[in-house]
Motif scaffolding. Sequence first.
Motif, PDB file in Angstrom:
ATOM      1  N   ASP A 187       9.638   8.860  -0.284  1.00  0.00           N
ATOM      2  CA  ASP A 187      11.037   8.428  -0.609  1.00  0.00           C
ATOM      3  C   ASP A 187      11.907   8.093   0.436  1.00  0.00           C
ATOM      4  O   ASP A 187      12.783   7.319   0.468  1.00  0.00           O
ATOM      5  N   ARG A 234      17.117  -1.946  -7.004  1.00  0.00           N
ATOM      6  CA  ARG A 234      15.564  -1.392  -7.099  1.00  0.00           C
ATOM      7  C   ARG A 234      15.375  -1.448  -8.571  1.00  0.00           C
ATOM      8  O   ARG A 234      15.879  -0.858  -9.324  1.00  0.00           O
ATOM      9  N   PHE A 239       0.676  -1.250  -0.074  1.00  0.00           N
ATOM     10  CA  PHE A 239       0.156   0.063   0.100  1.00  0.00           C
ATOM     11  C   PHE A 239       0.770   1.216  -0.119  1.00  0.00           C
ATOM     12  O   PHE A 239       0.609   2.215   0.750  1.00  0.00           O
ATOM     13  N   PHE A 240       1.856   1.322  -0.854  1.00  0.00           N
ATOM     14  CA  PHE A 240       2.801   2.385  -0.824  1.00  0.00           C
ATOM     15  C   PHE A 240       2.129   3.532  -1.030  1.00  0.00           C
ATOM     16  O   PHE A 240       2.308   4.737  -0.748  1.00  0.00           O
ATOM     17  N   ASN A 266       2.320   7.603   0.286  1.00  0.00           N
ATOM     18  CA  ASN A 266       2.407   8.914  -0.561  1.00  0.00           C
ATOM     19  C   ASN A 266       1.063   9.830  -0.332  1.00  0.00           C
ATOM     20  O   ASN A 266       1.469  11.007  -0.018  1.00  0.00           O
TER      21      ASN A 266
HETATM   22  N1  LIG Z   1       7.540   8.665  -2.964  1.00  0.00           N
HETATM   23  C1  LIG Z   1       7.761   7.832  -4.293  1.00  0.00           C
HETATM   24  N2  LIG Z   1       6.715   7.296  -4.769  1.00  0.00           N
HETATM   25  C2  LIG Z   1       6.779   6.337  -5.791  1.00  0.00           C
HETATM   26  C3  LIG Z   1       8.039   6.249  -6.260  1.00  0.00           C
HETATM   27  N3  LIG Z   1       8.009   5.463  -7.596  1.00  0.00           N
HETATM   28  C4  LIG Z   1       6.625   5.010  -7.261  1.00  0.00           C
HETATM   29  N4  LIG Z   1       6.098   5.512  -6.383  1.00  0.00           N
HETATM   30  C5  LIG Z   1       4.511   5.558  -6.180  1.00  0.00           C
HETATM   31  O1  LIG Z   1       4.357   4.186  -5.626  1.00  0.00           O
HETATM   32  C6  LIG Z   1       3.004   3.814  -5.578  1.00  0.00           C
HETATM   33  C7  LIG Z   1       2.795   2.230  -6.260  1.00  0.00           C
HETATM   34  O2  LIG Z   1       1.509   2.048  -5.990  1.00  0.00           O
HETATM   35  P1  LIG Z   1       0.871   0.996  -6.420  1.00  0.00           P
HETATM   36  O3  LIG Z   1       1.577   0.070  -7.519  1.00  0.00           O
HETATM   37  O4  LIG Z   1      -0.794   1.200  -6.594  1.00  0.00           O
HETATM   38  O5  LIG Z   1       0.906  -0.300  -5.369  1.00  0.00           O
HETATM   39  P2  LIG Z   1       0.711  -0.074  -3.853  1.00  0.00           P
HETATM   40  O6  LIG Z   1       0.040   1.016  -3.330  1.00  0.00           O
HETATM   41  O7  LIG Z   1       1.936   0.020  -3.171  1.00  0.00           O
HETATM   42  O8  LIG Z   1      -0.197  -1.318  -3.548  1.00  0.00           O
HETATM   43  P3  LIG Z   1       0.421  -2.774  -3.342  1.00  0.00           P
HETATM   44  O9  LIG Z   1       1.673  -2.866  -4.114  1.00  0.00           O
HETATM   45  O10 LIG Z   1      -0.847  -3.417  -3.963  1.00  0.00           O
HETATM   46  O11 LIG Z   1       0.155  -3.165  -2.064  1.00  0.00           O
HETATM   47  C8  LIG Z   1       2.466   4.831  -6.848  1.00  0.00           C
HETATM   48  O12 LIG Z   1       1.854   5.581  -6.080  1.00  0.00           O
HETATM   49  C9  LIG Z   1       3.581   5.644  -7.269  1.00  0.00           C
HETATM   50  O13 LIG Z   1       3.540   6.886  -7.447  1.00  0.00           O
HETATM   51  C10 LIG Z   1       9.328   6.960  -5.639  1.00  0.00           C
HETATM   52  O14 LIG Z   1      10.465   6.905  -6.143  1.00  0.00           O
HETATM   53  N5  LIG Z   1       9.099   7.748  -4.742  1.00  0.00           N
END
Ligand SMILES: Nc1nc2c(ncn2[C@@H]2O[C@H](COP(=O)(O)OP(=O)(O)OP(=O)(O)O)[C@@H](O)[C@H]2O)c(=O)[nH]1
Length: 240
Positions: free
Chosen positions: A131, A153, A117-118, A122
């Motif tokens: 980050d 990564r 749930f990244f 954010n």
């Molecule tokens: N802060 C930050 N966010 C990033 C970066 N790269 C990708 N993201 C974010 O990572 C998020 C990934 O979201 P999702 O692929 O929907 O997955 P998730 O919310 O982690 O959900 P699940 O993987 O299903 O648990 C997106 O909102 C991207 O914008 C980065 O370098 N920095």
Amino acid sequence: MSKVDLFEQEALALQRANDVLAMAAPDPSAYRTALQELVQHYGQLMRQSRRLISRSDRTERELNQLNARLQQLSDELDYKARHDNLTGALNRGAVFERAHQVLQKSPMSLVVLDIDFFKRINDEFGHPTGDAVIRELVARLRTTVDGVGVIGRVGGEEFTILLPGMALEPAVVLAGRIRQAIAGERFGCLPARPVTSSFGVAWATAGSDFEQAYARADQALYQAKRSGRNRVESEETVTG
Ligand SMILES: Nc1nc2c(ncn2[C@@H]2O[C@H](COP(=O)(O)OP(=O)(O)OP(=O)(O)O)[C@@H](O)[C@H]2O)c(=O)[nH]1
């Protein structure tokens, strides 16, 4: 175009001295004049030679410094081309390249992990906190796999750990330890809520195709996500 003789004056003085030497009975004053001329030109040549030598030493030192700087810049460029600049981990291209190199000689396990749930992190705490979470997560990966694995990564919040020579079972155990190292203690940059990750583990024989092993690990990761996240699945536990 006529060639300029840089030593025209010196050559003339030498010629005059030779002429005096060749005379059958030269006048002593002719000797003296020729000698004076030679002494004057010889002194001048020595002074100029010293200046040239010191200038060439200086140029050589400057060239050596420029070469060292060039080498340093080229190393920096090489490093930047192979590393992710947020975390210092290998980037996707570099970690895949390393995986291919390893598989030419030995088997290995690989772990893929993805922060759970990244997007919510954010959305709720802002991109800079996201980050910081990524950086702190990689720091925890380093502490846990130090010396055993290679960290890459491969996507925004997705990482791969290559474990050269390691069988599947110990790799699953190690992935469990990494999971605990992430979920077990709140992050300094995000004390408000726990950070967790999901894991997929696969094994590849020497000489096999890395992309296929990566796909199997990715499938296991997908299963870990589907089964509730914050857990480790291996290619052996994938149910399809
Ligand atoms: N802060 C930050 N966010 C990033 C970066 N790269 C990708 N993201 C974010 O990572 C998020 C990934 O979201 P999702 O692929 O929907 O997955 P998730 O919310 O982690 O959900 P699940 O993987 O299903 O648990 C997106 O909102 C991207 O914008 C980065 O370098 N920095």
